[in-house]
Enzyme design. Sequence first.
Site, mmCIF file in Angstrom:
data_model
loop_
_atom_site.group_PDB
_atom_site.id
_atom_site.type_symbol
_atom_site.label_atom_id
_atom_site.label_comp_id
_atom_site.label_asym_id
_atom_site.label_seq_id
_atom_site.Cartn_x
_atom_site.Cartn_y
_atom_site.Cartn_z
ATOM 1 N N SER A 101 0.825 -1.211 0.000
ATOM 2 C CA SER A 101 0.000 0.000 0.000
ATOM 3 C C SER A 101 0.860 1.262 0.000
ATOM 4 C CB SER A 101 -0.944 -0.046 1.200
ATOM 5 O OG SER A 101 -1.901 0.978 1.157
ATOM 6 N N ASP A 240 -2.585 6.172 -3.414
ATOM 7 C CA ASP A 240 -1.461 5.507 -2.765
ATOM 8 C C ASP A 240 -0.921 4.440 -3.714
ATOM 9 O OD1 ASP A 240 -3.596 3.755 -2.530
ATOM 10 O OD2 ASP A 240 -3.025 3.036 -0.559
ATOM 11 N N ASP A 242 -1.009 1.239 -4.041
ATOM 12 C CA ASP A 242 -1.819 0.151 -4.599
ATOM 13 C C ASP A 242 -3.192 0.611 -5.068
ATOM 14 O OD1 ASP A 242 -2.973 0.493 -2.067
ATOM 15 O OD2 ASP A 242 -3.493 -1.621 -1.894
ATOM 16 N N ASP A 244 -5.917 1.833 -3.509
ATOM 17 C CA ASP A 244 -7.185 1.638 -2.800
ATOM 18 C C ASP A 244 -7.585 2.842 -1.953
ATOM 19 O OD1 ASP A 244 -5.404 1.377 -0.694
ATOM 20 O OD2 ASP A 244 -6.139 -0.573 -0.032
#
Length: 450
Positions: A101, A240, A242, A244
């Site tokens: 993340s 961010d 990743d 999400d």
Amino acid sequence: MARRLFGTDGVRGVAGEFLSAELTLALARAATARAAASAERPRVLVIRDTRESGEMLEAAVAAGVAASGGVALLGGVLPTPAAPLLIARYGFDLGVVLSASHNPYADNGVKFFGADGDKLSDAVEEEIEALLDGDRAAVPPPARIGAVTQLHGTLDDYLRELQQRFGGLDLSGRRIVLDCANGATCKAAPEIFRRLGAHVDVLADAPDGRNINAGCGSTHLDGLVEAMRAGDHDAGFAFDGDGDRVLAVDGNGVVVDGDELIALAALHLRAQGRLRGNGVAVTVMTNYGFHAAMAEAGIEVATTAVGDRYVLEALRQRDWALGGEQSGHIVELGFAPSGDGIASALLTLEALGGTALAERKGMEKLPQVLVNVRLSDRQALERAAADPAMTAAIEREHAQLDGRGRVLVRPSGTEPLLRVMVEAPDAAEADAVCARLVACAEAAAAQPAG
């Protein structure tokens, strides 16, 4: 039974050290073996972000899946929220996302999604750990060895889902800046915004394996703030690593966090008659101003522990559709059972109609200060969190702010950080209270282990 490996968002740590290829293989093997109880030859989606360790861990996951008789379907670099959408589209039995993340590139992580598209529950993660802790007989050999194959067209599949949800959103003439954090949104985010008609300027879209989240993205907003102040743009969004979560910046360079984005979405969906259950779920970190705005609008609010999985649980229990976190995890169950930064940015623009982000009317925030106290290790974190002097300081400051603000001190579930948050009627008081608590936490962590 307490989980030993899994935190609030999968298993995460320094790649090649804590999160070794061996551990990753074992996790994938155990998770696939568990999935095989309900699917003879589990089909397992595997996607990742842009970290240099991603390919190594992808190979380890593929080996673990095949060792348990499953079929590993390698989808390549994709935002995390693509996983539940692809699982639903193709009926996969398990999803594995390799990402840490917003963490630095040296870290990586393993997140599992079930056949229903949800992240695995705490209880299921405990079962996987139990399989790892037992002897090899606990994960019996499969009747036949599995397979590994490339899954093509995954980016197009994800974009198709976004376009289906937001196809009615006309962004013609809108000028948008996107900070892709040198991460998993680098291709998907600019493409969908351009398909919807926006003029898009992109920052941090050249990943090299080591520059993910490095001075960019939702945890490092200076570059986006500068771009918004220098240009003539309607809104800027920072994802961010990743994809999400998302934070926004308006044309004046003012940061708009998840609380404000959720407030805008809730009021918009309510006005459209699309806010299922007339409620929204948020976490204990959510600003008091959000609660005041929702109360004024007659929208019910449920408060959960920090973590998008807990927000999702609250939404499921109440049959609501919208929730999220101050950090920018926003879940709209009408789209997917996961935080999706790109979808949340598009929902924000949908809520704004034709107006710029600087003209938003969602909520008035109480001044809030959040400091992450980085400690040497988890043991130091536990000492600081449990220290009697720390507990007394929290109670004292909370009593002083009673009815005017609040204090929240909690350990991170993914890093050796103690998160100290203070809300007060003015910023100076919030800063002073936070400084006292940070000093107390550092003193507690410095005490020798008992």
